[in-house]
Design a protein around this motif. Sequence first.
Motif, PDB file in Angstrom:
ATOM      1  N   HIS A   1       1.298   5.404   0.294  1.00  0.00           N
ATOM      2  CA  HIS A   1       0.728   6.502   1.063  1.00  0.00           C
ATOM      3  C   HIS A   1       1.486   7.799   0.776  1.00  0.00           C
ATOM      4  O   HIS A   1       2.637   7.775   0.355  1.00  0.00           O
TER       5      HIS A   1
ATOM      6  N   ARG B   1      -6.070  15.466  -3.358  1.00  0.00           N
ATOM      7  CA  ARG B   1      -6.404  14.047  -3.166  1.00  0.00           C
ATOM      8  C   ARG B   1      -5.944  13.236  -4.373  1.00  0.00           C
ATOM      9  O   ARG B   1      -5.342  12.170  -4.231  1.00  0.00           O
TER      10      ARG B   1
ATOM     11  N   VAL C   1      -2.230  -1.202  -3.708  1.00  0.00           N
ATOM     12  CA  VAL C   1      -3.310  -0.260  -3.441  1.00  0.00           C
ATOM     13  C   VAL C   1      -2.691   1.074  -3.044  1.00  0.00           C
ATOM     14  O   VAL C   1      -1.608   1.110  -2.462  1.00  0.00           O
ATOM     15  N   SER C   2      -3.371   2.157  -3.403  1.00  0.00           N
ATOM     16  CA  SER C   2      -2.922   3.481  -2.979  1.00  0.00           C
ATOM     17  C   SER C   2      -3.989   4.109  -2.094  1.00  0.00           C
ATOM     18  O   SER C   2      -5.163   4.128  -2.442  1.00  0.00           O
ATOM     19  N   TYR C   3      -3.549   4.605  -0.961  1.00  0.00           N
ATOM     20  CA  TYR C   3      -4.452   5.320  -0.066  1.00  0.00           C
ATOM     21  C   TYR C   3      -4.201   6.820  -0.098  1.00  0.00           C
ATOM     22  O   TYR C   3      -4.913   7.570   0.571  1.00  0.00           O
TER      23      TYR C   3
ATOM     24  N   GLY D   1       0.903   7.790  -4.287  1.00  0.00           N
ATOM     25  CA  GLY D   1       0.856   6.537  -3.538  1.00  0.00           C
ATOM     26  C   GLY D   1       0.946   5.338  -4.471  1.00  0.00           C
ATOM     27  O   GLY D   1       1.627   4.351  -4.184  1.00  0.00           O
ATOM     28  N   HIS D   2       0.274   5.428  -5.622  1.00  0.00           N
ATOM     29  CA  HIS D   2       0.334   4.346  -6.610  1.00  0.00           C
ATOM     30  C   HIS D   2       1.756   4.203  -7.165  1.00  0.00           C
ATOM     31  O   HIS D   2       2.263   3.084  -7.309  1.00  0.00           O
TER      32      HIS D   2
ATOM     33  N   LEU E   1      -3.139  10.269  -4.392  1.00  0.00           N
ATOM     34  CA  LEU E   1      -3.485   8.901  -4.793  1.00  0.00           C
ATOM     35  C   LEU E   1      -2.545   8.418  -5.893  1.00  0.00           C
ATOM     36  O   LEU E   1      -2.075   7.274  -5.868  1.00  0.00           O
TER      37      LEU E   1
ATOM     38  N   GLU F   1      -5.150   9.424   2.744  1.00  0.00           N
ATOM     39  CA  GLU F   1      -6.345   9.036   3.496  1.00  0.00           C
ATOM     40  C   GLU F   1      -6.062   8.271   4.787  1.00  0.00           C
ATOM     41  O   GLU F   1      -6.926   8.211   5.656  1.00  0.00           O
ATOM     42  N   LYS F   2      -4.905   7.640   4.922  1.00  0.00           N
ATOM     43  CA  LYS F   2      -4.609   6.837   6.112  1.00  0.00           C
ATOM     44  C   LYS F   2      -3.252   7.235   6.697  1.00  0.00           C
ATOM     45  O   LYS F   2      -2.287   6.479   6.611  1.00  0.00           O
TER      46      LYS F   2
ATOM     47  N   SER G   1       0.841  -1.201   0.000  1.00  0.00           N
ATOM     48  CA  SER G   1       0.000   0.000   0.000  1.00  0.00           C
ATOM     49  C   SER G   1       0.874   1.248   0.000  1.00  0.00           C
ATOM     50  O   SER G   1       1.793   1.376   0.790  1.00  0.00           O
TER      51      SER G   1
END
Length: 108
Positions: free
Chosen positions: A42, A49, A80-82, A56-57, A53, A85-86, A40
């Motif tokens: 981040h 946003r 996965v990219s967050y 993160g990807h 994202l 968000e986390k 993941s």
Amino acid sequence: LSLLTYFELDSARLSGETTVALDSAVDILVRSPSALVVISGHADERGTREYNLALGHLRASAVADYIVAKGVDGSRIAKVSYGKEKPLLKGSNEEAWSKNRRVEINGG
């Protein structure tokens, strides 16, 4: 397997320290051929946003590509990219931002 790797601002480049840590993860994955991992990506809170994202990807892809290049089958990896968000650390300062610019590898 649980591993955190960190990134510079606006970057998906793997540092020397990161590749050493990833080599250890690769060793574990090679010895456990049925293990699956989730990577993941981040980002810190700065930026839109959509930008975060995408970043993160890119970070998750850089880590996954490195692991695959070292001989781990890509079908064992989910990405996965967050984005932002986390966050790992709440706050609007360099300490929080540096901890939030990361990739997490979990699985086994």
